[in-house]
Design an enzyme around this catalytic site. Sequence first.
Site, PDB file in Angstrom:
ATOM      1  CE  LYS A 238       4.481   2.192  -6.772  1.00  0.00           C
ATOM      2  NZ  LYS A 238       3.660   1.021  -6.408  1.00  0.00           N
TER       3      LYS A 238
ATOM      4  NE  ARG B  64       4.629  -7.991  -6.565  1.00  0.00           N
ATOM      5  CZ  ARG B  64       4.969  -7.027  -7.385  1.00  0.00           C
ATOM      6  NH1 ARG B  64       4.350  -6.936  -8.534  1.00  0.00           N
ATOM      7  NH2 ARG B  64       5.901  -6.159  -7.082  1.00  0.00           N
TER       8      ARG B  64
ATOM      9  CB  SER C 289      -0.830  -1.685 -10.122  1.00  0.00           C
ATOM     10  OG  SER C 289      -1.472  -2.331  -9.063  1.00  0.00           O
TER      11      SER C 289
ATOM     12  CG  HIS D 245      -3.657  -5.759  -5.030  1.00  0.00           C
ATOM     13  ND1 HIS D 245      -3.665  -4.975  -6.156  1.00  0.00           N
ATOM     14  CD2 HIS D 245      -2.421  -5.595  -4.490  1.00  0.00           C
ATOM     15  CE1 HIS D 245      -2.503  -4.356  -6.288  1.00  0.00           C
ATOM     16  NE2 HIS D 245      -1.723  -4.722  -5.301  1.00  0.00           N
TER      17      HIS D 245
HETATM   18  N1  COA Z   1      -0.706  -8.982  -6.355  1.00  0.00           N
HETATM   19  C1  COA Z   1      -0.456  -8.116  -7.318  1.00  0.00           C
HETATM   20  N2  COA Z   1       0.382  -7.079  -7.209  1.00  0.00           N
HETATM   21  C2  COA Z   1       0.965  -6.919  -6.041  1.00  0.00           C
HETATM   22  C3  COA Z   1       0.764  -7.775  -4.977  1.00  0.00           C
HETATM   23  C4  COA Z   1      -0.129  -8.854  -5.155  1.00  0.00           C
HETATM   24  N3  COA Z   1      -0.402  -9.729  -4.193  1.00  0.00           N
HETATM   25  N4  COA Z   1       1.506  -7.371  -3.953  1.00  0.00           N
HETATM   26  C5  COA Z   1       2.155  -6.280  -4.357  1.00  0.00           C
HETATM   27  N5  COA Z   1       1.828  -6.020  -5.631  1.00  0.00           N
HETATM   28  C6  COA Z   1       2.357  -4.966  -6.479  1.00  0.00           C
HETATM   29  C7  COA Z   1       1.461  -3.807  -6.694  1.00  0.00           C
HETATM   30  O1  COA Z   1       0.622  -4.044  -7.805  1.00  0.00           O
HETATM   31  C8  COA Z   1       2.438  -2.691  -6.952  1.00  0.00           C
HETATM   32  O2  COA Z   1       2.817  -2.703  -8.304  1.00  0.00           O
HETATM   33  P1  COA Z   1       3.326  -1.359  -9.026  1.00  0.00           P
HETATM   34  O3  COA Z   1       4.587  -0.944  -8.334  1.00  0.00           O
HETATM   35  O4  COA Z   1       3.525  -1.809 -10.419  1.00  0.00           O
HETATM   36  O5  COA Z   1       2.249  -0.329  -8.868  1.00  0.00           O
HETATM   37  C9  COA Z   1       3.652  -3.086  -6.117  1.00  0.00           C
HETATM   38  O6  COA Z   1       3.501  -4.449  -5.828  1.00  0.00           O
HETATM   39  C10 COA Z   1       3.744  -2.405  -4.798  1.00  0.00           C
HETATM   40  O7  COA Z   1       2.573  -1.715  -4.579  1.00  0.00           O
HETATM   41  P2  COA Z   1       1.834  -1.559  -3.240  1.00  0.00           P
HETATM   42  O8  COA Z   1       1.774  -2.805  -2.458  1.00  0.00           O
HETATM   43  O9  COA Z   1       0.556  -0.915  -3.562  1.00  0.00           O
HETATM   44  O10 COA Z   1       2.808  -0.597  -2.466  1.00  0.00           O
HETATM   45  P3  COA Z   1       3.236   0.850  -2.871  1.00  0.00           P
HETATM   46  O11 COA Z   1       4.701   0.881  -2.817  1.00  0.00           O
HETATM   47  O12 COA Z   1       2.605   1.362  -4.077  1.00  0.00           O
HETATM   48  O13 COA Z   1       2.552   1.638  -1.704  1.00  0.00           O
HETATM   49  C11 COA Z   1       2.328   2.570   0.436  1.00  0.00           C
HETATM   50  C12 COA Z   1       3.229   1.878  -0.542  1.00  0.00           C
HETATM   51  C13 COA Z   1       1.310   3.473  -0.249  1.00  0.00           C
HETATM   52  C14 COA Z   1       1.560   1.513   1.219  1.00  0.00           C
HETATM   53  C15 COA Z   1       3.271   3.367   1.333  1.00  0.00           C
HETATM   54  O14 COA Z   1       3.978   4.303   0.538  1.00  0.00           O
HETATM   55  C16 COA Z   1       2.536   4.065   2.446  1.00  0.00           C
HETATM   56  O15 COA Z   1       2.253   3.452   3.461  1.00  0.00           O
HETATM   57  N6  COA Z   1       2.234   5.362   2.224  1.00  0.00           N
HETATM   58  C17 COA Z   1       1.535   6.168   3.212  1.00  0.00           C
HETATM   59  C18 COA Z   1       2.522   7.159   3.879  1.00  0.00           C
HETATM   60  C19 COA Z   1       3.442   6.429   4.813  1.00  0.00           C
HETATM   61  O16 COA Z   1       3.064   5.898   5.849  1.00  0.00           O
HETATM   62  N7  COA Z   1       4.714   6.410   4.414  1.00  0.00           N
HETATM   63  C20 COA Z   1       5.759   5.768   5.187  1.00  0.00           C
HETATM   64  C21 COA Z   1       5.876   4.307   4.817  1.00  0.00           C
HETATM   65  S1  COA Z   1       7.288   3.631   5.631  1.00  0.00           S
END
Ligand code: COA
Length: 159
Positions: free
Chosen positions: A41, A90, A128, A17
Amino acid sequence: MSSVLYPGSFDPVTNGHIDVILRLQKIFGRVVVLVADSPRKQYWFTSAERVKLLQAALAQATGVEVVASDDLTVNVAQKYGIQVIARSARTVADWEYEYAMADANKKLAPQIETVFVMADAHNSFISSSLVREVALYGGDTSQFVPANVVQELKKRGKK
Ligand code: COA
């Protein structure tokens, strides 16, 4: 200078990140990192804790701010006057989920674009949840996450 919103769970922030945030800052000038929640989650760290970990890890960075919200991501973008959401992908496994989210955001707010940044090869397999699992069993997370996060993970893993 333009601005970009980088939303994610960051539970916890990883080196992958941080790499993406610093690269986005070079391209856009200003990065607003949004700590958001996914209803799919369960989190180890509260939203306030995730913000603090990000802020400490990014203390030396310029042009980066960290915020938290429980609103829709597109609403947060609008609130900050931001037209671009960045996500990092990724591996090919990420794409379907990312496209679905980008499509939903586009339908909710057609004026906001989503751009994708590839995670660098070194960090392509970090996530993560993988880091949390290593920590849970007392493993060394120092090659995956910033130093301040290593300390916090140690408190939650096997002693
Ligand atoms: N390096 C390391 N890990 C990475 C990465 C990078 N460059 N890019 C993505 N990841 C990983 C994260 O560690 C995470 O791993 P995990 O699933 O083991 O925790 C995974 O990819 C995806 O996580 P993240 O990018 O944080 O996305 P998410 O799915 O957890 O979060 C939100 C999504 C929170 C952004 C989304 O649900 C949101 O926008 N919520 C707000 C409400 C909303 O608007 N909802 C409608 C969305 S359409």
